[in-house]
Design an enzyme around this catalytic site. Structure first.
Site, PDB file in Angstrom:
ATOM      1  N   GLU A   1      33.510  -0.933  22.874  1.00 55.22           N
ATOM      2  CA  GLU A   1      32.479  -1.173  21.850  1.00 55.22           C
ATOM      3  C   GLU A   1      32.235   0.036  20.953  1.00 55.22           C
ATOM      4  O   GLU A   1      31.671  -0.097  19.880  1.00 55.22           O
ATOM      5  CB  GLU A   1      31.166  -1.633  22.496  1.00 55.22           C
ATOM      6  CG  GLU A   1      30.417  -0.610  23.341  1.00 55.22           C
ATOM      7  CD  GLU A   1      30.815  -0.627  24.818  1.00 55.22           C
ATOM      8  OE1 GLU A   1      31.955  -1.022  25.131  1.00 55.22           O
ATOM      9  OE2 GLU A   1      29.977  -0.225  25.657  1.00 55.22           O
TER      10      GLU A   1
ATOM     11  N   ARG B   1      31.366   7.064  36.415  1.00 54.71           N
ATOM     12  CA  ARG B   1      31.554   7.985  37.535  1.00 54.71           C
ATOM     13  C   ARG B   1      32.527   7.403  38.568  1.00 54.71           C
ATOM     14  O   ARG B   1      33.315   8.124  39.149  1.00 54.71           O
ATOM     15  CB  ARG B   1      30.174   8.202  38.157  1.00 54.71           C
ATOM     16  CG  ARG B   1      30.031   9.415  38.993  1.00 54.71           C
ATOM     17  CD  ARG B   1      28.550   9.683  39.304  1.00 54.71           C
ATOM     18  NE  ARG B   1      27.910  10.477  38.280  1.00 54.71           N
ATOM     19  CZ  ARG B   1      26.794  10.135  37.642  1.00 54.71           C
ATOM     20  NH1 ARG B   1      26.190   8.998  37.911  1.00 54.71           N
ATOM     21  NH2 ARG B   1      26.273  10.932  36.728  1.00 54.71           N
TER      22      ARG B   1
ATOM     23  N   CYS C   1      33.402  -1.577  31.320  1.00 52.99           N
ATOM     24  CA  CYS C   1      33.061  -0.505  32.265  1.00 52.99           C
ATOM     25  C   CYS C   1      32.527  -1.092  33.576  1.00 52.99           C
ATOM     26  O   CYS C   1      33.309  -1.580  34.387  1.00 52.99           O
ATOM     27  CB  CYS C   1      32.102   0.483  31.623  1.00 52.99           C
ATOM     28  SG  CYS C   1      32.128   2.070  32.468  1.00 52.99           S
TER      29      CYS C   1
ATOM     30  N   LYS D   1       0.820  -1.212   0.000  1.00 47.02           N
ATOM     31  CA  LYS D   1       0.000   0.000   0.000  1.00 47.02           C
ATOM     32  C   LYS D   1       0.854   1.263   0.000  1.00 47.02           C
ATOM     33  O   LYS D   1       1.784   1.392   0.810  1.00 47.02           O
ATOM     34  CB  LYS D   1      -0.908  -0.004   1.244  1.00 47.02           C
ATOM     35  CG  LYS D   1      -1.973  -1.092   1.193  1.00 47.02           C
ATOM     36  CD  LYS D   1      -2.957  -0.763   0.077  1.00 47.02           C
ATOM     37  CE  LYS D   1      -4.109  -1.738   0.013  1.00 47.02           C
ATOM     38  NZ  LYS D   1      -4.924  -1.516  -1.182  1.00 47.02           N
TER      39      LYS D   1
ATOM     40  N   GLY E   1      31.352  -3.851  33.910  1.00 49.80           N
ATOM     41  CA  GLY E   1      31.861  -5.222  33.862  1.00 49.80           C
ATOM     42  C   GLY E   1      33.257  -5.329  34.457  1.00 49.80           C
ATOM     43  O   GLY E   1      33.594  -6.311  35.121  1.00 49.80           O
TER      44      GLY E   1
ATOM     45  N   HIS F   1      34.894   1.972  27.265  1.00 46.48           N
ATOM     46  CA  HIS F   1      33.934   1.223  26.437  1.00 46.48           C
ATOM     47  C   HIS F   1      34.545   0.921  25.071  1.00 46.48           C
ATOM     48  O   HIS F   1      34.393   1.727  24.145  1.00 46.48           O
ATOM     49  CB  HIS F   1      32.658   2.053  26.230  1.00 46.48           C
ATOM     50  CG  HIS F   1      31.833   2.193  27.464  1.00 46.48           C
ATOM     51  ND1 HIS F   1      30.841   1.312  27.804  1.00 46.48           N
ATOM     52  CD2 HIS F   1      31.863   3.121  28.456  1.00 46.48           C
ATOM     53  CE1 HIS F   1      30.274   1.693  28.937  1.00 46.48           C
ATOM     54  NE2 HIS F   1      30.883   2.794  29.355  1.00 46.48           N
TER      55      HIS F   1
ATOM     56  N   GLN G   1       2.068   8.375   0.565  1.00 45.92           N
ATOM     57  CA  GLN G   1       1.526   9.553  -0.133  1.00 45.92           C
ATOM     58  C   GLN G   1       1.183  10.641   0.880  1.00 45.92           C
ATOM     59  O   GLN G   1       1.499  11.813   0.681  1.00 45.92           O
ATOM     60  CB  GLN G   1       0.245   9.182  -0.885  1.00 45.92           C
ATOM     61  CG  GLN G   1       0.447   8.266  -2.077  1.00 45.92           C
ATOM     62  CD  GLN G   1      -0.904   7.990  -2.742  1.00 45.92           C
ATOM     63  OE1 GLN G   1      -1.747   8.870  -2.863  1.00 45.92           O
ATOM     64  NE2 GLN G   1      -1.113   6.752  -3.163  1.00 45.92           N
TER      65      GLN G   1
HETATM   66  N1  GLN Z   1      27.978   2.699  37.072  1.00 47.84           N
HETATM   67  C1  GLN Z   1      29.394   2.677  36.858  1.00 47.84           C
HETATM   68  C2  GLN Z   1      30.019   4.046  37.050  1.00 47.84           C
HETATM   69  O1  GLN Z   1      29.322   5.037  36.981  1.00 47.84           O
HETATM   70  C3  GLN Z   1      29.733   2.122  35.489  1.00 47.84           C
HETATM   71  C4  GLN Z   1      29.198   2.956  34.368  1.00 47.84           C
HETATM   72  C5  GLN Z   1      29.170   2.241  33.029  1.00 47.84           C
HETATM   73  O2  GLN Z   1      29.231   1.022  32.963  1.00 47.84           O
HETATM   74  N2  GLN Z   1      29.042   2.980  31.951  1.00 47.84           N
HETATM   75  O3  GLN Z   1      31.186   4.179  37.249  1.00 47.84           O
END
Ligand code: GLN
Length: 533
Positions: A512, A463, A382, A189, A384, A510, A194
């Protein structure tokens, strides 16, 4: 050549993959040897997505200069392979903030401050600033949301003005729209598209190119009809059915000559198109037979968008190791000592990604313990890394109830703590360590082997920091601190020695955010290599 502007709008529904279309156009033009830069405009009132729930917004992508941005910027960077900046993500919140600040400073000389011209001027200024700073040949700006939304009206009006002022040879509009298939009628459709083009026309904008999203190939006759109703020449109406992977989109659009149409509209001087590398990567993706199963232990189970860059980094590392990465995003809160083996036993690698807040952390710590003691390849990102340190402190150093002060202010062993400038205000976002910081790598470690460098720059958003009061104790028990930010002596990477674990590494940054389709981040590449061994 004066900078040219391409705007990408969306019609009918959200989640059409406008960001991928914009990024793909960027890549194709880059393959024509043009310098491309990208920008996303989000019409919401938040200053940035940093404070939004992942349920609302998915992942917060971070640029090298520390902007907290929309996840589409991740697609842009992975596709066009250019580092974007603070200027690349504009929100209505930022625009209104700066208009109101100017009003308070009396900069509007007593005039009534209005959406037109003051807000639209501010929007235009942000677009022109990107052009000036990036010195790109082409700026591609994606307008978030759907045409017709109340929020995006000022942005559409700003585009209309830019096109009016600069002329058609400077500004092209690509409208990405949906062609739904009605099963009961057995037909595609065009009416919703449109209407969405009519809506654009009523705002003074005639789109130049339509990219029609659909779940299957749309018959040419349907596109003929759309062309007629929307005053868009038939060959400029492109079809983009769902692809088996997002990295095929540049090939699909290039095949339909979107670059030539843009060159024609904008009088671009282009070189010949070379999509060979892109094609080779896609052929490789299609040919992969092996599969690898990875568990991502998360706070937001099954919420792919919340971990988008992690997932793309895994896939990209997978293509490069000839394996298709199959992943599950598991709910950390559901992991218990009892179900650990049964839940995680079927995975070849374990990832604990970033996150904020206490929910699920004990489950993540259990998963890290499982990976460490069962010698399963582990990558911590992080949060992790922070939890891997806590796990090690609790279970190897026997520091009972060791924790981060983010989760337990009373912990006897604050392995992670607020260390940089302890003054905190109620301003969100202000206290994070954001963007690129250099990590110096210790020689003869897994980190230095993976990166093949002694200093690496990676992106941060956190943080809490590893508390150096515990460094000696953890290191005496065998944890290696293989990367540090030397200026402030902050821990950036930890790992286990190869003689005790085949692959156990985690970073405060990070990784990633820096995988590119032809260049997987070394930590992800190492992880997938370890997993496939
Ligand atoms: N909460 C954690 C900190 O603020 C890790 C933050 C995160 O994984 N981006 O340090």
């Amino acid at each position: 050549m004066e900078t040219k502007y391409i705007f990408v709008t969306g019609g009918v529904v959200s989640s059409l993959g406008k960001g991928i279309v914009a990024a793909s156009v960027g890549r194709i033009l880059k393959q024509r040897k043009l310098k491309v830069f990208m920008q996303k405009i989000d019409p919401y009132i938040n200053i940035d997505p940093g404070t939004m729930s992942p349920y609302q917004h998915g992942e917060v992508y971070v640029t090298s200069d520390g902007a907290e941005t929309d996840l589409d910027l991740g697609h842009y960077e992975r596709f066009i392979d250019e580092n974007l900046t603070q200027q690349s993500n504009v929100t209505a919140g930022r625009i209104y903030q700066s208009v109101i600040e100017k009003e308070r400073k009396g900069l509007y000389n007593g005039t009534t401050v209005q959406v037109i011209p003051h807000v639209t001027d501010e929007i235009k200024a942000r677009i022109f600033k990107v052009a000036q700073e990036s010195k790109a040949d082409v700026i591609i700006t994606e307008i978030g949301g759907t045409v017709g939304d109340i929020e995006s009206l000022a942005f559409i009006e700003a585009i209309r003005q830019i096109r009016y002022e600069k002329g058609k040879e400077q500004v092209a509009i690509i409208h990405t729209t949906l062609i739904p298939f009605l099963g009961a009628a057995g037909e595609f459709k065009t009416k919703p598209s449109q209407y969405s083009v009519k809506e654009l026309l009523s705002l003074g904008i005639q789109p130049d190119i339509l990219v029609c999203r659909s779940d299957a190939q749309v018959p040419s006759s349907i596109l003929d009809k759309l062309s007629l109703f929307c005053n868009v020449p038939r060959e400029y109406v492109l079809s983009l059915p769902d692809c088996s992977n997002i990295y095929q989109v540049p090939l699909v659009l290039a095949e339909q000559k979107i670059d030539l149409f843009l060159a024609n509209l904008l009088k671009l001087k282009i070189s010949s198109l070379d999509m060979k590398e892109w094609q080779t990567i896609n052929n490789k993706i299609d040919d992969i037979k092996n599969e690898t199963r990875i568990a991502i232990i998360a706070k937001y189970a099954n919420l792919t968008d919340a971990y988008l860059s992690v997932i793309e980094s895994l896939k990209i590392a997978g293509f490069n190791c000839n394996t298709k990465v199959k992943y599950d995003i598991l709910d950390a809160e559901k992991l218990t000592v009892k179900n650990l083996k049964e839940t995680l036993g079927k995975y070849e690698g374990i990832i604990v990604p970033g996150g904020f807040g206490a929910r699920g952390i004990e489950g993540k710590i259990l998963a890290i313990n499982y990976a460490r003691t069962h010698k399963i390849p582990f990558l911590g990102l992080c949060l992790g890394m922070q939890l891997a340190c806590i796990e090690f402190a609790r279970n190897v150093c026997k520091l009972e109830n060791a924790n981060s002060t983010e989760f337990d202010l009373q912990t006897p062993y604050p392995i992670l703590d607020l260390l940089r400038g302890k003054s905190y205000s109620d301003q969100m976002g202000g206290t994070l360590r954001l963007g690129n910081y250099p990590a110096t790598l210790k020689s003869n470690t897994l980190a230095s082997k993976l990166y093949q460098k002694s200093i690496v720059e990676e992106r941060h958003r956190h943080r809490y920091e590893f508390n150096n009061d515990f460094r000696q104790e953890l290191s005496d028990k065998g944890l290696i601190f293989s990367g540090t930010y030397q200026e402030q002596d902050l821990v950036e990477i930890i790992e286990l020695p190869s003689k005790v674990h085949p692959f156990f590494i985690a970073s405060q940054f990070h990784p990633e955010f820096t995988s590119r389709i032809n260049r997987p981040n070394p930590l992800f590449l190492g992880f997938i290599k370890a997993v496939t061994k």
